[in-house]
Design an enzyme around this catalytic site. Structure first.
Site, PDB file in Angstrom:
ATOM      1  CB  THR A  98      -0.856  -0.068   1.149  1.00 24.33           C
ATOM      2  OG1 THR A  98      -1.821   0.911   1.269  1.00 24.33           O
ATOM      3  CG2 THR A  98      -0.127   0.222   2.659  1.00 24.33           C
ATOM      4  CB  SER A  99       1.096   4.127   0.811  1.00 24.79           C
ATOM      5  OG  SER A  99       1.612   5.661   0.759  1.00 24.79           O
TER       6      SER A  99
END
Length: 231
Positions: A76-77
């Protein structure tokens, strides 16, 4: 049952996956959520040389020593950069790669060229080795969409991120020239990474495309829905 390796983003640690990991484990899956070097409970180990490539190597090594196979690798991110490197280093152990509202720069591309930061937002505090948001920014911007109790829980666990792993190119040699079973999950209520960037990732990887009505941290706010999309 599947084996999941969940990789966090900047200012986080493995803790960010706690609610979603619990759902996956309850369903019978094996789940690893390692904290990257210099992050989370390992922030006291900050030092020069903690790069995206180095973080990718340590998780690839963990997968080797744990003898993990048929791994669903999730990032994620900025963890998207890290999972690209992990996948490149441990290709034979990966069954699927999943980007959850994640960055996936092309070789040589920098995070700052992708993320659309509000020009009215003050620069993040930066030291020689780390950078990260203020508590006020975390409460009022990064985690603003979370319920108050959950927001406080998350803010209390955020740490500064290794600066060498914050905006450097991902040092990818072969990832984008290989074929992957991939999935991209975009969070509609999150401004970054931009939709155009995430659609580019899906297009280049011929990935499945899914969207969630969630902010940038669906692993906290929507663990059941996210877990269902990961399986």
């Amino acid at each position: 049952m599947a084996t999941f390796v969940l990789v966090h983003g900047s200012f986080q640690g493995g803790w960010i996956w706690k609610p979603t990991a619990a759902v996956l484990r309850q369903a019978g899956h094996e789940v690893y959520a390692p904290t990257l070097d210099g992050c989370g409970e390992r922030h006291h180990l900050i030092r020069p040389g903690i790069t995206i490539a180095a973080q990718g190597r340590e998780v690839a090594d963990m997968m080797f020593y744990e003898d993990l196979r048929d791994v669903v690798l999730v990032g994620t991110s900025t963890g998207g950069l890290v999972i690209c490197k992990i996948a490149e280093l441990a290709r034979e152990r990966i069954s699927r790669i999943v980007f959850v509202d994640a960055l996936a720069p092309q070789p040589g591309e920098r995070v700052s060229e992708i993320v659309q930061r509000d020009p009215n937002t003050a620069p993040m505090p930066t030291t020689e080795l780390t950078r990260g948001p203020t508590r006020e920014e975390m409460e009022n911007r990064l985690f603003a969409d979370l319920e108050p109790e959950l927001r406080t829980w998350a803010v209390e666990r955020c740490t500064m991120h290794p600066v060498e792993a914050s905006d450097a190119p991902g040092e990818l040699d072969a990832f984008w020239w290989q074929t992957w079973d991939a999935r991209v999950i975009r969070c509609r209520l999150s401004a970054n990474p931009p939709e155009s960037h995430q659609r580019r990732t899906a297009e280049k990887l011929d990935a499945d495309w899914h969207e969630m009505d969630a902010g940038h941290y669906p692993m906290l706010s929507h663990p059941e829905e996210l877990a269902a999309l990961l399986q």
